[in-house]
Design an enzyme around this catalytic site. Sequence first.
Site, PDB file in Angstrom:
ATOM      1  N   LYS A 185       0.930  -1.146  -0.040  1.00 53.61           N
ATOM      2  CA  LYS A 185      -0.331  -0.082   0.070  1.00 53.61           C
ATOM      3  C   LYS A 185       0.919   1.422  -0.095  1.00 53.61           C
ATOM      4  CE  LYS A 185      -1.702   3.274   2.520  1.00 53.61           C
ATOM      5  NZ  LYS A 185      -1.820   4.121   1.406  1.00 53.61           N
ATOM      6  N   GLY A 233       6.789   5.953   7.773  1.00 54.22           N
ATOM      7  CA  GLY A 233       6.037   7.046   7.748  1.00 54.22           C
ATOM      8  C   GLY A 233       6.172   7.756   9.187  1.00 54.22           C
ATOM      9  N   SER A 234       5.033   8.622   9.408  1.00 51.17           N
ATOM     10  CA  SER A 234       5.182   9.615  10.612  1.00 51.17           C
ATOM     11  C   SER A 234       5.094   8.811  12.001  1.00 51.17           C
ATOM     12  CB  SER A 234       3.966  10.736  10.362  1.00 51.17           C
ATOM     13  OG  SER A 234       3.060  10.077  10.572  1.00 51.17           O
ATOM     14  N   VAL A 279       1.264   8.217  13.111  1.00 49.23           N
ATOM     15  CA  VAL A 279       0.678   7.187  12.164  1.00 49.23           C
ATOM     16  C   VAL A 279       1.091   5.712  12.692  1.00 49.23           C
ATOM     17  CG1 VAL A 279       0.076   6.003   9.905  1.00 49.23           C
ATOM     18  CG2 VAL A 279      -0.373   8.545  10.510  1.00 49.23           C
ATOM     19  N   GLY A 280       2.438   5.778  12.748  1.00 44.12           N
ATOM     20  CA  GLY A 280       3.181   4.455  13.151  1.00 44.12           C
ATOM     21  C   GLY A 280       2.753   3.873  14.369  1.00 44.12           C
ATOM     22  N   GLU A 299       9.650   2.598  10.686  1.00 44.77           N
ATOM     23  CA  GLU A 299      10.603   3.487  10.622  1.00 44.77           C
ATOM     24  C   GLU A 299      10.055   4.812  10.461  1.00 44.77           C
ATOM     25  OE1 GLU A 299      13.712   3.185  11.228  1.00 44.77           O
ATOM     26  OE2 GLU A 299      13.662   0.911  11.257  1.00 44.77           O
ATOM     27  N   CYS A 346      13.579  11.499   5.647  1.00 47.24           N
ATOM     28  CA  CYS A 346      13.692  11.398   7.330  1.00 47.24           C
ATOM     29  C   CYS A 346      14.960  11.457   7.938  1.00 47.24           C
ATOM     30  CB  CYS A 346      13.284   9.984   7.508  1.00 47.24           C
ATOM     31  SG  CYS A 346      14.230   8.807   6.580  1.00 47.24           S
ATOM     32  N   GLU A 362       9.542  17.685  14.131  1.00 48.07           N
ATOM     33  CA  GLU A 362       9.923  17.571  12.389  1.00 48.07           C
ATOM     34  C   GLU A 362       9.040  18.440  11.706  1.00 48.07           C
ATOM     35  OE1 GLU A 362       8.552  13.743  10.783  1.00 48.07           O
ATOM     36  OE2 GLU A 362      10.633  13.589   9.984  1.00 48.07           O
TER      37      GLU A 362
HETATM   38  P1  NAD Z   1       2.443   9.274   6.821  1.00 55.18           P
HETATM   39  O1  NAD Z   1       2.506   8.642   8.431  1.00 55.18           O
HETATM   40  O2  NAD Z   1       1.537  10.331   6.672  1.00 55.18           O
HETATM   41  O3  NAD Z   1       2.091   8.064   5.971  1.00 55.18           O
HETATM   42  C1  NAD Z   1       2.895   7.044   5.562  1.00 55.18           C
HETATM   43  C2  NAD Z   1       1.889   5.829   5.265  1.00 55.18           C
HETATM   44  O4  NAD Z   1       0.986   5.398   6.021  1.00 55.18           O
HETATM   45  C3  NAD Z   1       1.019   6.082   3.892  1.00 55.18           C
HETATM   46  O5  NAD Z   1       1.040   5.182   2.900  1.00 55.18           O
HETATM   47  C4  NAD Z   1      -0.236   6.662   4.387  1.00 55.18           C
HETATM   48  O6  NAD Z   1      -1.262   6.289   3.532  1.00 55.18           O
HETATM   49  C5  NAD Z   1      -0.231   5.320   5.621  1.00 55.18           C
HETATM   50  N1  NAD Z   1      -1.289   5.635   6.587  1.00 55.18           N
HETATM   51  C6  NAD Z   1      -1.854   7.046   6.861  1.00 55.18           C
HETATM   52  N2  NAD Z   1      -2.908   6.904   7.834  1.00 55.18           N
HETATM   53  C7  NAD Z   1      -2.789   5.337   8.261  1.00 55.18           C
HETATM   54  C8  NAD Z   1      -3.608   4.615   9.097  1.00 55.18           C
HETATM   55  N3  NAD Z   1      -4.310   5.272   9.927  1.00 55.18           N
HETATM   56  N4  NAD Z   1      -3.129   3.524   9.227  1.00 55.18           N
HETATM   57  C9  NAD Z   1      -2.356   2.814   8.466  1.00 55.18           C
HETATM   58  N5  NAD Z   1      -1.659   3.555   7.384  1.00 55.18           N
HETATM   59  C10 NAD Z   1      -1.877   4.782   7.326  1.00 55.18           C
HETATM   60  O7  NAD Z   1       3.868   9.894   6.433  1.00 55.18           O
HETATM   61  P2  NAD Z   1       4.192  10.401   5.016  1.00 55.18           P
HETATM   62  O8  NAD Z   1       3.504  11.842   5.242  1.00 55.18           O
HETATM   63  O9  NAD Z   1       3.907   9.910   3.763  1.00 55.18           O
HETATM   64  O10 NAD Z   1       5.723  10.506   4.951  1.00 55.18           O
HETATM   65  C11 NAD Z   1       6.633  11.123   5.962  1.00 55.18           C
HETATM   66  C12 NAD Z   1       7.019  10.703   7.116  1.00 55.18           C
HETATM   67  O11 NAD Z   1       7.702   9.528   6.910  1.00 55.18           O
HETATM   68  C13 NAD Z   1       7.839  11.741   7.855  1.00 55.18           C
HETATM   69  O12 NAD Z   1       7.648  11.792   9.189  1.00 55.18           O
HETATM   70  C14 NAD Z   1       9.381  11.096   7.800  1.00 55.18           C
HETATM   71  O13 NAD Z   1      10.320  11.231   8.738  1.00 55.18           O
HETATM   72  C15 NAD Z   1       8.877   9.509   7.758  1.00 55.18           C
HETATM   73  N6  NAD Z   1      10.097   8.702   7.027  1.00 55.18           N
HETATM   74  C16 NAD Z   1      10.808   8.043   7.737  1.00 55.18           C
HETATM   75  C17 NAD Z   1      11.922   7.192   7.367  1.00 55.18           C
HETATM   76  C18 NAD Z   1      12.775   6.373   8.040  1.00 55.18           C
HETATM   77  O14 NAD Z   1      13.043   5.322   7.570  1.00 55.18           O
HETATM   78  N7  NAD Z   1      12.817   6.410   9.468  1.00 55.18           N
HETATM   79  C19 NAD Z   1      12.158   7.279   5.787  1.00 55.18           C
HETATM   80  C20 NAD Z   1      11.329   8.321   5.152  1.00 55.18           C
HETATM   81  C21 NAD Z   1      10.028   8.857   5.728  1.00 55.18           C
END
Ligand code: NAD
Length: 488
Positions: free
Chosen positions: A178, A231-232, A235-236, A253, A287, A388
Amino acid sequence: MQATERQYQNYIGGKWADAATDGVNDNSNPADTGEALGRFPRSAREDVQRAVDAATTAYTSWRRSSATDRAAILDRAATIMERRADEIGRALTLEEGKTIAEGVGETKRGASILKFFAGEPWRPTGETYNSANPNTFLYTERVPLGVVGVITPWNFPVAIPIWKLAPLLAYGNVAIFKPAELTPLTAHLITEVFEEAGLPAGVLNLVHGPGSVVGNEIARNPGIHGITFTGSTSVGRELYAIASARGARVQLELGGKNPVVVAADAKIEQAVEIVLSGAMKSTGQKCTATSRVIVEQPIEGAFTEALVERVKSIKVGPGIDTASYMGPLVSASAEKTVLDYIDIGKNEGARLLTGGEKLANDNLGQGYFVAPTVFGDVRPEMRIAQEEIFGPVVGVIRASNLDEAVQIANGVKYGLSAAIITTNIGTAFNFVRSIEAGVVHVNSETAGAEPHVPFGGFKDSSSFSREQGRAAMEFFTQTRTVYFDMPS
Ligand code: NAD
């Protein structure tokens, strides 16, 4: 690639398929929002269930497939990705905004990751032990988890899915992928690469759609045994609570607030180039991007002045234009967040030294362009030094000595990457030993990760597990211990 209103589909059980809903997500270019890049399904929970059913069926044979077959498919995928690097890199630049050099570079990196993992089916997957019983052959083997959900962000829409999918497949798992809603086109192209490489039906299933529906269903669905999420942090953590409560294995991550410490003995010119690249490439949307520069007091003035001069010289423009050093932010909402943080910084009393505004001159009015921004006189407790921002904004913080610099560097909830610029080996070594970060750089920028070594953060930046290289095996497999006695 032509601007397009093409309707794209999910990929389930080896077939391109319409979603169960009529909802669509219109994809567009963040450098020119008038440019349409296609319509993607806003899938329903039912589509995830279809993908789980297809994956479960495929798992029976994929987990038993030979190392030769898995290695050959990953190897072919690497070759195809290398061959299509310009096409995929261009699509990445158009939908995410980073420069074309970064887009093509990321795609080639995807090919390198696939190449590394094409060797993985041949590497050892267990250990043998002596047993207390002389008749027993005692050994362990790493076996796959099963059906794994892959939830990815938009900021590295090729590299992150690939560094999850390649090991996952190498170890015999099957996937429900996804991608972020902002970058569905690159996810489509990645899936095409695996299809062309001959991956059997159902082993990789692509389900487009919103996190709140498709992502949430992946968290809840009992047919999914593991979830790898980038992701963030917010959400994680929510996803972790849901999925771990039903016994699924979850890997997170997450975000970062990455510092560079500039020691008084650093060469200023070198420090400026390292900070510039770490903070402004990919428009600060990594990130591992540099967002805090902690400078020892004796050189703070000279460093800051040189950094501001260099930042002012950056060429901002559409990523597709090879002259651009920095492209747009990914979306209207990202642009608003960054501009809001710039206001917060000003209100907190930080000194805006350059940038700080939306750019609408020349050909930039149709995109989400914000000027590269430097704040001086930032104090460690300010929100712009704690949270962030995920944009081209960097804050300079003064430290009276190196101990204080490390204390400031560690004084945030994140711990992803960190760097020190120094000519003194002892200073560098002390920094490496005291910094709370999963990735540490000495005299290089906070961003950047090679495919064959572990990657991940400390504290709120991760869930302790590591991605990439052989470390990926720890998450994507589980250990079976075998007591094998000869028949008497
Ligand atoms: P996000 O958390 O908004 O979304 C990440 C993913 O989660 C997307 O596919 C999104 O559709 C999905 N998502 C959103 N809500 C959800 C839910 N309720 N349940 C399950 N899945 C859901 O993050 P973003 O804006 O896409 O990415 C930016 C973030 O990612 C930043 O915080 C960045 O630091 C982080 N990031 C971390 C790394 C790492 O390796 N540590 C690498 C790249 C980005």
